[in-house]
Scaffold this active site. Sequence first.
Site, mmCIF file in Angstrom:
data_model
loop_
_atom_site.group_PDB
_atom_site.id
_atom_site.type_symbol
_atom_site.label_atom_id
_atom_site.label_comp_id
_atom_site.label_asym_id
_atom_site.label_seq_id
_atom_site.Cartn_x
_atom_site.Cartn_y
_atom_site.Cartn_z
ATOM 1 N N ASP A 10 51.000 30.646 -2.969
ATOM 2 C CA ASP A 10 50.501 31.779 -3.742
ATOM 3 C C ASP A 10 49.818 31.303 -5.021
ATOM 4 O O ASP A 10 49.289 30.196 -5.054
ATOM 5 C CB ASP A 10 51.686 32.716 -4.052
ATOM 6 N N HIS B 17 50.713 37.073 -9.673
ATOM 7 C CA HIS B 17 51.079 37.570 -8.350
ATOM 8 C C HIS B 17 52.272 36.816 -7.762
ATOM 9 O O HIS B 17 53.240 37.421 -7.281
ATOM 10 C CB HIS B 17 49.863 37.451 -7.436
ATOM 11 N N SER C 281 51.770 42.647 0.099
ATOM 12 C CA SER C 281 52.263 41.384 -0.464
ATOM 13 C C SER C 281 53.741 41.503 -0.761
ATOM 14 O O SER C 281 54.543 40.619 -0.453
ATOM 15 C CB SER C 281 51.527 41.061 -1.767
#
Length: 496
Positions: free
Chosen positions: A69, A98, A290
Amino acid sequence: MALPIVSGVVAEVPRAFVAPAGLLVTADRPARFTSASGGDDGPTSTVRQTLGLDTTGQEGAGVTVALVDTGVADVPDLAGRLEHVDLTGTGVGDGYGHGTFLAGLLAGSGAASGGRYQGVAPAARVLDVKVAAADGTTSLSLVLRGLQEVAKRSRTEPIKVVNLSLASGSPLPYQVDPLDQALRVLWHQGITVVVAAGNDGPQPGTIDAPGNDPTLITVGGVDENGTAAHADDSIASWSGRGPTSQGLAKPDLAAPGAHLVGLRSEGSVIDAAHPQSRVGDRYFRGSGTSMAAAVASGAVANLLSRRTNLTPAQVKGLLISTAYQAAALTAERGAGAGGLDLAGALAERGLGSAAGSQRPSTSPAPGDPKLWAAVSAAFARGDRDAAAAAWDDLSPAARSWAARSWANLDPVARSWAARSWAARSWAGADAQSSEWAARSWAARSWAGEDWTARSWAARSWAGDDWAARSWAGDDWAARSWAADDWAARSWAATWR
């Protein structure tokens, strides 16, 4: 750079480069993580209770989850259980925000909230594989390097789960797409791979690589509607729906993904852009597939901590067979087998099996079976001219079907296609064979509308227009983080 995970290399070649026979060349391309845009001021998720867990616990011990990520910040909720691998050259940490958020959903201890915002597997370790710059941008080659690193480390570390909450936008069939291939390698090495369905919903056909792969666990997003009860659960409007471009029914199942509270990466792009989504000093609220994928990855870590000998296929089979049902959680609405019921999977003592759960359609190819047999026979004996002639004898409808559903071809033909269709293996000295390989198969018949000439090279992967609009230009920054367009297309999370 060598990439053994896909039996390939990353290299710069001239635009006019002609690949040798037997070599498949795939253009590097930007990849986007599946989160949605804007802040998130909806009700707080009751994710642990929805999964059937106690309010707090110590699940996931002995399992390492690789989170490929944007990086993960060093925060108290992950103290002592976080290892960093930076493949960007920008240093450890999470300038985007994120990856840190997902790590909290997956394995946060809740230390900074008195256990209130604890993850699904709070005793699991997290291998932070950073593959994105501070603005969230990454590429196919960088993600592949990250997966290669996971494969290498898995030989000496207890890496049992990989989470990749990313949508690549690839038009390639899953059989030959490098990202799908790399993830399948990890799967067959015994690592359960969890991917996001993407945020392009609610329209059908809104799942792309790697969520399009029948082997991997593809997760859609559940909106819990503010309660831990299952009866009022529904699929979030943004959650990607199947079927895939090759006719597969995806996602496999759905997990909580709406209005979840994860960890905050202080000063990150997301943090600065959406201060209204902060929850205290250490946490942040967001939605997207996600998040749903991270929840599912935590559930897998939890399951594997208890039953260490389960194979990835058995894990998938258990999650699918024990999924809970609700009026609004149906396959037709994008839930796959239903909602993730971790308590049910933990209680099930049998061995799950995902065999046949997401196979390509077995409907016969249109057209004369004898003509298809002639195509396959020509492939099998390596007769280029005969293959070209047999292909030309097929009807337009049959060739169009091959573009969409080539996985149903005779295994010999399919194997040939996977190795050779884009690599000029059929382009020999004979001009007719070369022309057929270049025009009829790769450019015309596999994508239906001059895919090679217009959709891939000119528009989608290698063209300046796509890069400038979607990733590199000011327009991307303005549209993608301020508007719902990013929510649908990128890292599959929303921050409003």
